[in-house]
Design a protein around this motif. Structure first.
Motif, PDB file in Angstrom:
ATOM      1  N   ILE A 144       0.790  -1.187  -0.023  1.00  0.00           N
ATOM      2  CA  ILE A 144      -0.095  -0.115   0.077  1.00  0.00           C
ATOM      3  C   ILE A 144       1.054   1.285   0.082  1.00  0.00           C
ATOM      4  CG2 ILE A 144      -2.000  -0.954   1.083  1.00  0.00           C
ATOM      5  CD1 ILE A 144      -1.064  -0.110   3.774  1.00  0.00           C
ATOM      6  N   PRO A 145       0.429   2.426  -0.493  1.00  0.00           N
ATOM      7  CA  PRO A 145       1.158   3.681  -0.388  1.00  0.00           C
ATOM      8  C   PRO A 145       1.682   3.908   0.998  1.00  0.00           C
ATOM      9  CG  PRO A 145      -0.959   3.783  -1.644  1.00  0.00           C
ATOM     10  CD  PRO A 145      -0.992   2.547  -0.935  1.00  0.00           C
ATOM     11  N   LEU A 146       2.908   4.480   0.925  1.00  0.00           N
ATOM     12  CA  LEU A 146       3.649   4.942   2.256  1.00  0.00           C
ATOM     13  C   LEU A 146       2.626   5.749   2.860  1.00  0.00           C
ATOM     14  CD1 LEU A 146       6.190   4.417   3.902  1.00  0.00           C
ATOM     15  CD2 LEU A 146       7.047   6.619   2.762  1.00  0.00           C
ATOM     16  N   GLY A 147       1.855   6.636   2.266  1.00  0.00           N
ATOM     17  CA  GLY A 147       0.967   7.726   2.926  1.00  0.00           C
ATOM     18  C   GLY A 147       0.077   6.959   3.933  1.00  0.00           C
ATOM     19  N   ARG A 195       8.083   5.961  -6.031  1.00  0.00           N
ATOM     20  CA  ARG A 195       6.861   5.739  -6.149  1.00  0.00           C
ATOM     21  C   ARG A 195       6.229   5.087  -4.692  1.00  0.00           C
ATOM     22  NH1 ARG A 195       3.771   0.932  -9.579  1.00  0.00           N
ATOM     23  NH2 ARG A 195       1.877   1.707  -9.642  1.00  0.00           N
ATOM     24  N   PHE A 196       6.426   5.986  -3.609  1.00  0.00           N
ATOM     25  CA  PHE A 196       5.776   5.684  -2.377  1.00  0.00           C
ATOM     26  C   PHE A 196       4.450   6.077  -2.456  1.00  0.00           C
ATOM     27  CE2 PHE A 196      10.026   6.533   0.095  1.00  0.00           C
ATOM     28  CZ  PHE A 196      10.489   5.345  -0.232  1.00  0.00           C
ATOM     29  N   TRP A 197       4.166   6.934  -3.620  1.00  0.00           N
ATOM     30  CA  TRP A 197       2.661   7.146  -3.619  1.00  0.00           C
ATOM     31  C   TRP A 197       2.591   7.238  -5.441  1.00  0.00           C
ATOM     32  CZ3 TRP A 197       5.353  10.063  -0.441  1.00  0.00           C
ATOM     33  CH2 TRP A 197       4.902  10.122   1.221  1.00  0.00           C
ATOM     34  N   ASP A 198       1.414   6.911  -5.815  1.00  0.00           N
ATOM     35  CA  ASP A 198       1.143   7.378  -7.239  1.00  0.00           C
ATOM     36  C   ASP A 198       0.806   8.904  -7.380  1.00  0.00           C
ATOM     37  OD1 ASP A 198       1.971   5.143  -8.714  1.00  0.00           O
ATOM     38  OD2 ASP A 198       0.107   4.065  -8.647  1.00  0.00           O
TER      39      ASP A 198
END
Length: 586
Positions: A104-107, A382-385
């Protein structure tokens, strides 16, 4: 609740046969615990009727002992099986949660307190153990066996069966009153638990800063308030529930109070057999035990359902889409094309950002705190898109790349270093798991950390400690740089990697970085102006947008934002400059 229960039963999966066997053993255990009442009833009746002792009467005490032992053995086997299944399922759930965090995204992690995630992975998962290991076998058996006994007793004497159940409706009424409003109370309770866990983790992790800035009283007050908040909601819940639960427990066990006098009355009139009367007396004394277990299950099921919902919500989080057989770039040219991004979907942190870095070239990114420069670095990994635009490596969008290839292309050294509680050698080996000891030592030499490592008690086998607490900030940073050197990725991102290093170490680190980045694409998130003054390409970010780009001299001449950053820095560092501010600014 129904959906949660379905998912909970689905968790048994391949262990379903063992769980069914556990339930059958539990049913046998409860039945074995009730059968002795029938033998004791027969025993008492025989003594009263015969008024003498016969050798056949010894069958009853022997049978009672056998069934009580059988009850314990069956319960032990049932519990053993259910716990084996439960802890295997719990293991699988924790592994799934850990794997989910990777995808899942790091966020997701950054938006939540670590205490909340810890609660889901530890407390909430552990809460399922009660349902799987206890509630399923014990509740089913506690419902089936008493129902079967009731049916038998109703055929034996329906009047006495009704007499035995007189108090049950009143007990159920108190139980319903107890459960009323529990949903709201549980929501407050879980909020208090989440807050307490988050504050506890923060309190422990921040102990160094608390002591250094003499904030022990303030921090302890926050800690104390969180604990007291948890205590308040727990006590409020139990104060409301326990009087009603006590009333339920008393009434559900009060069947003897009705069976004894009314049965005696019927017995005196000759409308009830003595053996039946004795059986009802004995059954009424043990009949309530399974019903109390049923109430305990119903009382705790909301906790289990709430825990399952938290786990399901985390497992249902949207993952970053990964292409297993995606495209592979031909080179390492890096390009941002009109990139827009927001963490919450509302406020844009980056706005229409565009720039390019040819393969093997270097770029520094600088800006005020909160301008978005670290976000750019993390988006490259690419910790998030992103929301709009494209991030490309070698002309291929990172979202279309093969994940294995992508992870081997990019290496990242964070400002906030993280070391695992294992040996220094293994911490460095994370960069390339198949690296030899000689390669690890060579990477350490380049990162200028070999000398202090060999001076430690166990050298490279020395444990770094929890979060690397056995090393200084500069030492931890150099270990992380050694990790990046070992990985040898063609694109290297340094997110203020020298921010926590003292000036004496900085020169050595700069030499290590110079050796590391040779023929590599380098992106440096700048903290100190002096570390980027010789870069050919400096990108200045302001409020999420690129406001200027060029060399140090060009920006100092043409960029007011860069001028402000530069002069703020030299004033902080007490540099001596020959020209005044107004002379430099054009």
């Amino acid at each position: 609740m129904i959906e949660s229960m379905k998912r909970l039963f689905q968790l048994t999966g391949k262990y379903k046969s063992k769980m069914v066997l556990s339930v059958l053993l539990a049913i046998g255990s409860v039945a074995a615990g009730i059968i002795p009442y029938f033998f004791i009833s027969w025993f008492i009746t025989q003594i009263v009727d015969c008024n003498t002792l016969d050798h056949s009467l010894f069958i009853a005490p022997i049978a009672v002992c056998v069934f009580l032992i059988l009850k314990s053995i069956l319960f032990l086997l049932s519990t053993r099986l259910s716990h084996q299944v439960a802890y295997r399922i719990l293991r699988n759930i924790r592994l799934r949660l850990a794997e989910k965090l990777i995808h899942i995204p790091l966020g997701y992690v950054l938006k939540r307190d670590s205490g909340v995630i810890k609660k889901i992975m530890e407390n909430d998962v552990e809460e399922l153990e009660r349902f799987l290991a206890h509630n399923i076998p014990e509740t089913i058996s506690s419902a089936i066996v008493p129902l079967a006994v009731l049916i038998y007793l109703a055929f034996l004497d329906w009047r006495m069966t009704l007499v035995m159940l007189i108090c049950v409706p009143f007990a159920i009424l108190f139980y319903i009153m107890m459960m009323r409003g529990n949903k709201e109370k549980m929501q407050k309770y879980y909020k208090a638990v989440d807050k307490m866990n988050a504050v506890v983790v923060e309190y422990v992790n921040g102990m160094k800063e608390i002591k250094a800035f003499n904030q022990s009283q303030h921090s302890f007050s926050r800690f104390k308030n969180a604990i007291q908040g948890y205590r308040y909601y727990v006590l409020d819940w139990w104060k409301t529930s326990w009087p009603l639960m006590s009333a339920y427990t008393v009434l559900i066990q009060a069947s003897l109070v009705t069976v004894l006098p009314i049965g005696l009355l019927l017995l005196s009139k000759g409308s009830l057999e003595f053996s039946v009367y004795i059986l009802f007396l004995l059954i009424s004394m043990g009949f309530a035990i399974p019903l109390i277990k049923l109430a305990e299950f119903a009382d705790g099921i909301k906790l289990v359902v709430s825990a399952e919902k938290n786990i399901h919500k985390m497992l249902s989080e949207q993952e970053l889409p990964i292409k297993r057989n995606g495209e592979k770039p031909n080179n390492c040219d890096l390009a941002f094309e009109k990139v827009t991004f927001s963490y919450d979907g509302k406020t844009d942190v980056l706005k229409n950002v565009s720039f390019t870095i040819p393969e093997g070239r270097q770029m520094a990114i600088i800006g005020e705190s909160g301008s978005g420069k670290s976000t750019i670095a993390k988006l490259i990994c690419r910790f998030w898109d992103i929301d709009k635009g494209n991030i490309k490596i070698g002309g291929v969008d990172v979202r279309d790349m093969d994940q294995y290839t992508f992870m081997n292309i990019v290496s990242f050294v964070f400002q906030d270093t993280f070391l695992f509680n294992m040996s220094i050698k293994d911490n460095i080996r994370i960069g390339r798991p198949n690296a030899t000891d000689d390669e690890i030592i060579e990477a350490s030499r380049l990162a200028r950390c070999h000398d202090f490592i060999i001076k430690m008690e166990h050298g490279y086998n020395t444990s770094a400690g929890d979060l690397g607490n056995r090393l200084s900030g500069g030492e931890r940073q150099r270990i992380c740089i050694a990790r990046a050197i070992l990985k040898n990725a063609p694109i290297l991102i340094l997110d203020e990697a020298t921010a926590n290093i003292d000036p004496d170490c900085e020169e050595q680190i700069q030499e290590a970085i110079a050796a590391l980045v040779r023929r590599k694409t380098l992106i440096v998130i700048a903290h100190r102006i002096r570390t980027i003054m010789n870069f050919d390409n400096i990108l200045v970010i302001s409020e999420g947008s690129v406001c200027s780009q060029g060399t140090h001299k060009e920006l100092l001449k043409n960029s007011r934002e860069y001028q402000n950053i530069f002069f703020s820095y030299i004033e902080t560092e007490n540099w001596t400059i020959k020209a005044g501010r107004n002379d430099i600014v054009c």
